[in-house]
Design an enzyme around this catalytic site. Structure first.
Site, short mmCIF file in Angstrom:
data_model
loop_
_atom_site.label_atom_id
_atom_site.label_comp_id
_atom_site.label_asym_id
_atom_site.label_seq_id
_atom_site.Cartn_x
_atom_site.Cartn_y
_atom_site.Cartn_z
N SER A 199 0.85 -1.19 0.00
CA SER A 199 0.00 0.00 0.00
C SER A 199 0.88 1.23 0.00
O SER A 199 2.01 1.19 0.50
CB SER A 199 -0.87 0.03 1.26
OG SER A 199 -0.05 0.26 2.40
N ASP A 200 0.39 2.34 -0.56
CA ASP A 200 1.06 3.59 -0.25
C ASP A 200 0.87 3.80 1.25
O ASP A 200 -0.01 3.21 1.88
CB ASP A 200 0.50 4.76 -1.06
CG ASP A 200 1.48 5.94 -1.09
OD1 ASP A 200 2.40 5.98 -0.23
OD2 ASP A 200 1.33 6.84 -1.94
N TRP A 201 1.73 4.63 1.81
CA TRP A 201 1.78 4.74 3.27
C TRP A 201 0.47 5.33 3.83
O TRP A 201 0.20 6.52 3.67
CB TRP A 201 2.99 5.59 3.67
CG TRP A 201 4.25 4.80 3.91
CD1 TRP A 201 5.10 4.93 4.96
CD2 TRP A 201 4.82 3.75 3.09
NE1 TRP A 201 6.14 4.02 4.86
CE2 TRP A 201 6.00 3.28 3.73
CE3 TRP A 201 4.44 3.11 1.91
CZ2 TRP A 201 6.79 2.25 3.23
CZ3 TRP A 201 5.23 2.08 1.40
CH2 TRP A 201 6.39 1.67 2.07
N GLY A 202 -0.33 4.45 4.40
CA GLY A 202 -1.61 4.90 4.96
C GLY A 202 -2.76 4.77 3.98
O GLY A 202 -3.82 5.36 4.20
N ALA A 203 -2.60 3.97 2.92
CA ALA A 203 -3.66 3.89 1.90
C ALA A 203 -4.70 2.81 2.21
O ALA A 203 -5.68 2.70 1.51
CB ALA A 203 -3.05 3.63 0.52
#
Ligand code: BGC
Length: 757
Positions: free
Chosen positions: A227-231
């Site tokens: 995931s993108d960071w926090g996605a």
């Protein structure tokens, strides 16, 4: 390599769930009892941002070489050079104990307002894909992984965590996915990072069609999806969609949710095992490359200078460049003292050293007298006295070099650009200096196009030096003094003004959605279709020599789509200095059932030529060079017909066009149905044969009704044209008395013929 299946068999449910979430901001969760190590990732993409504290996202990182950012890299059009830079990034990753470098970014430049465009390559999917693959291959050749990001349609920073990109299926497949597809197929990145945003209402992190059906099944991606960071919003939904690894961690709550979902039966453990398998594969692959040691700081700085020099695009030159022994040079602009060489955000590198543009100039300027003044502040304030000072220096000098950097409040990750303008002070400065000094060269440091209408005409030359990396100051000096012949070509169109840009009336969207209403028509596809004048076209760039193209050839006039074609042309350096040319091949479909852009880049080659030297360039074109995605078939298709092969040195400078005829190998089922119009029946090869006699009779009947195209006075229209837009059933119903069978039976019979044949 560890036996992954046996390890999975030995892992507890809790361990498996924990492995699918990070243990820190930058690491996977290790399982010590089974010998599963932690894997460490770091940003990317144009340098290694290794943060020593694995629990900190934003802390300063260890020194590493900062190379030019992607806008610049793509302007080099030099895949081999980007590959070499990738190798250096791989070496630095190893020295800094990094297993996977988080890049390259490969999103399309839909609007120049996207604050993060400096991290992306191009407005063209073909060029972006080739560049990304080159970088990935370079990095991974050293045994270090990459993370192709941000998958997909992350084309603006405005509301980037939540916005839904509303994009139709064809546009998604032809514009927003192919650069990723090429990078996945040619580069085989170890990991792919999903984007924050939604596509058509579904978060990318939960988008099964995107992550599993397209990426993993169709393209054969074997690595892990992070995931993108926090996605990640719903961990279980994300796992089901194909999101293997959630970052950052730890996220105990999400780990528990996965465990509970398996226990309650709402998540099949096989789905979890598949993600675990993918993660373990990469973790153990990464462990095969021993980490540590040092990298060659000076050699990489020199490489960064070479790369930066090849990225620079000479946009305008009235002959003032290369500089011919000026005795007095006025250097203006604070970017000459403090290089503006990278953008803000997660890609921000702590450079090993930074070339000061002014000092680099001095080294090449011999005995010339050099004066300096800052010209503008770094904020948005107005400082007339700085302009006055600059004017004084400029009028006394032989030449003025104006270093103009777009400040970070105008361009960065995390927020979009408010406009395409330089600051008011910068524009005022350029105008004032060019008024007193006819030999004024503007050197731009920015990650995306700026509006130049207010000042371009008064300048003698303009260099687009991009966010040029830590050694860019030297590269600028090299180009100014002719040590390097500029060979960058624009990887994106510079429009005249913001309101001309393709996404202008749809950007930034409202109520959480942004409509990709311009469809396929982004970048030059749009300007070509609209016949809009631009400031500088896609593919454009000047140099200090001249090239001549001769003898264009195609390998066949008629060819089968699956065989493809080869295009060749002779290129001669007709000037006095060595130089590099980028030969570009575009394809134009003369007629297609669905609308297509006027031309599309399908091949390019960069070559170096000594004065007087000629080289023959060959560029292959394959099935995909001629195909388009047809949503009705859910696949790329070709159609029989004529194509123009356009050979040139930019999208607007096409000296040669060769027409070829394609024969499609596809035997596609007919799409005709009850709603198909007469025009569609006649255009369809099978429909035309089946429907021909019925159509003739229909036309005769129209005549007997006194309403044919030969006798159209009754209703004052061309009846053939009128018929064309109607389905056969509607006409047959009007003519029912003249037919011996009910209208719907006739149509059913026709449909049976086309679909069974
Ligand atoms: C960025 C990614 C980056 C990640 C880790 C995110 O905010 O969008 O590109 O890799 O942070 O720093």
């Amino acid at each position: 390599m560890a036996d992954i299946n046996s390890l999975i068999g030995q892992m507890t449910l809790e361990e498996k769930a924990a492995l699918c979430t990070g243990a820190s901001a930058w690491t996977t969760t290790p399982v010590e009892r089974l010998g599963i190590p932690a894997m460490l990732v770091s940003d990317g993409p144009h340098g290694v941002r290794r943060v020593p504290d694995i629990h900190s996202m934003g802390a300063p990182s260890l020194p590493a070489t900062c190379f030019p950012t992607a806008s610049g890299l793509a302007s080099s059009w030099n895949v081999d050079l980007i590959h070499e830079m990738g190798q250096a990034l791989g070496e630095e990753s190893i020295a800094l104990h990094v297993d996977v470098l988080l890049g390259p970014g490969n999103n399309m430049k839909r609007t120049p307002l996207c604050g993060r465009n400096f991290e992306y390559f191009s407005e063209d999917p073909f060029l972006s894909g080739e560049m990304a693959a080159g970088l990935i291959n370079g990095i991974q050749s050293k045994g270090v992984g990459t993370s192709l990001k941000h998958f997909a349609a992350n084309n603006q920073e405005y509301q980037r965590f939540v916005i839904s990109a509303e994009v139709d299926e064809r546009t998604l497949h032809e514009i927003y996915l192919p650069a990723f597809e090429t990078a996945v197929k040619k580069g085989k990145p170890w990991t792919v990072m999903c984007a924050y945003n939604k596509i058509n209402g579904t978060y990318c992190s939960e988008h099964r069609e995107l992550l599993t059906e397209i990426l993993k099944n169709e393209w054969g991606f074997e690595g892990l999806v992070v995931s993108d960071w926090g996605a990640v919003h719903d961990r279980v939904a994300a796992l089901k969609a194909g999101l293997d690894w959630q970052m950052p961690g730890p996220r105990e709550q999400d780990v528990r949710a996965v465990v509970e979902a398996v226990r309650s039966g709402s998540l099949d453990e096989a789905v979890l095992d598949e993600s675990v398998r993918r993660i373990l594969n990469i973790v153990f692959k990464a462990a095969e490359t021993p980490k540590g040691g040092e990298f060659d700081v000076d050699a990489h700085h020199e490489l960064a200078r070479r790369v930066a020099a090849e990225c620079i695009v000479l946009l305008k030159n009235n002959g003032v460049l290369p500089l011919a022994n000026p005795q007095h040079i006025a250097v203006i602009g604070q970017a000459a003292r403090e290089a503006h060489f990278q953008g803000g955000g997660s890609s921000h590198i702590n450079p090993t050293k930074v070339a000061v543009p002014f000092s680099e100039l001095q080294q090449l300027a011999g005995n010339a007298e050099m004066t300096y003044t800052e010209g503008y502040p770094t904020d948005d304030s107005s400082r007339p006295e700085l302009i006055e000072e600059a004017v004084k220096l400029a009028q006394d000098a032989d030449v003025a070099l104006l270093y103009i950097a777009l400040p970070s409040f105008k361009e960065s990750e995390g927020y979009d650009r408010p406009d395409l303008e330089l600051t008011e002070q910068q524009v005022g400065l350029i105008k004032a200096v060019t008024t007193v000094q006819s030999k004024t060269v503007v050197i731009l440091n920015n990650g995306a196009p700026v509006d130049m209408r207010a000042w371009l005409d008064q300048t003698a030359a303009v260099l687009e030096a991009w966010m040029m990396g830590q050694a860019g100051g030297g590269a600028i000096a090299d180009v100014l003094f002719g040590k390097v012949n500029p060979s960058g070509r624009l990887a994106e169109t510079f429009s005249l003004k913001l309101s001309d840009t393709p996404a202008h009336i749809n950007y930034p969207g409202w109520n959480g959605k942004v409509s990709y209403g311009e469809g396929l028509f982004i970048g030059y596809r749009y300007y070509d279709a609209r016949e809009l004048p631009v400031q500088f076209p896609f593919g454009y760039g000047l140099c200090y020599t001249t090239f001549q193209y001769d003898n264009p050839k195609v390998s066949a006039q008629k060819f089968k789509d699956t065989d493809g074609l080869t295009v060749s042309v002779d290129v001669t350096n007709t000037g006095n200095v060595a130089g590099k040319e980028v030969v570009q091949v575009y394809v134009h479909d003369q007629k297609s059932r669905l609308i297509r852009p006027p031309k599309e880049l399908k091949g390019f080659v960069k070559i170096e030529l000594q004065p007087g030297e000629t080289k023959t360039v060959t560029i292959p074109l394959d099935f995909r060079s001629f195909a388009y995605y047809n949503p009705a078939y859910k696949q790329w298709i070709t159609e029989d017909g004529d194509f123009d092969i356009l050979i040139g040195s930019s999208s607007a400078d096409i000296p040669f066009s060769e027409t070829v005829t394609l024969e499609s190998s596809l035997n596609l089922p007919s799409l005709l149905d009850h709603e198909s119009t007469i025009r569609e029946w006649l255009d369809d090869p099978k429909g035309n044969v089946a429907f021909g006699p019925t159509y003739e009779k229909m036309r005769q009947e129209m005549k007997t009704l006194g309403t044919s195209d030969e006798d159209s006075d009754g209703v004052g229209m061309d009846m053939t044209g009128f018929m064309m837009e109607m389905p056969p059933l509607s006409i047959l119903q009007f003519q029912q008395r003249s037919w011996d069978r009910p209208a719907h039976e006739i149509v059913e019979d026709l449909l049976r013929q086309v679909h069974n044949s």
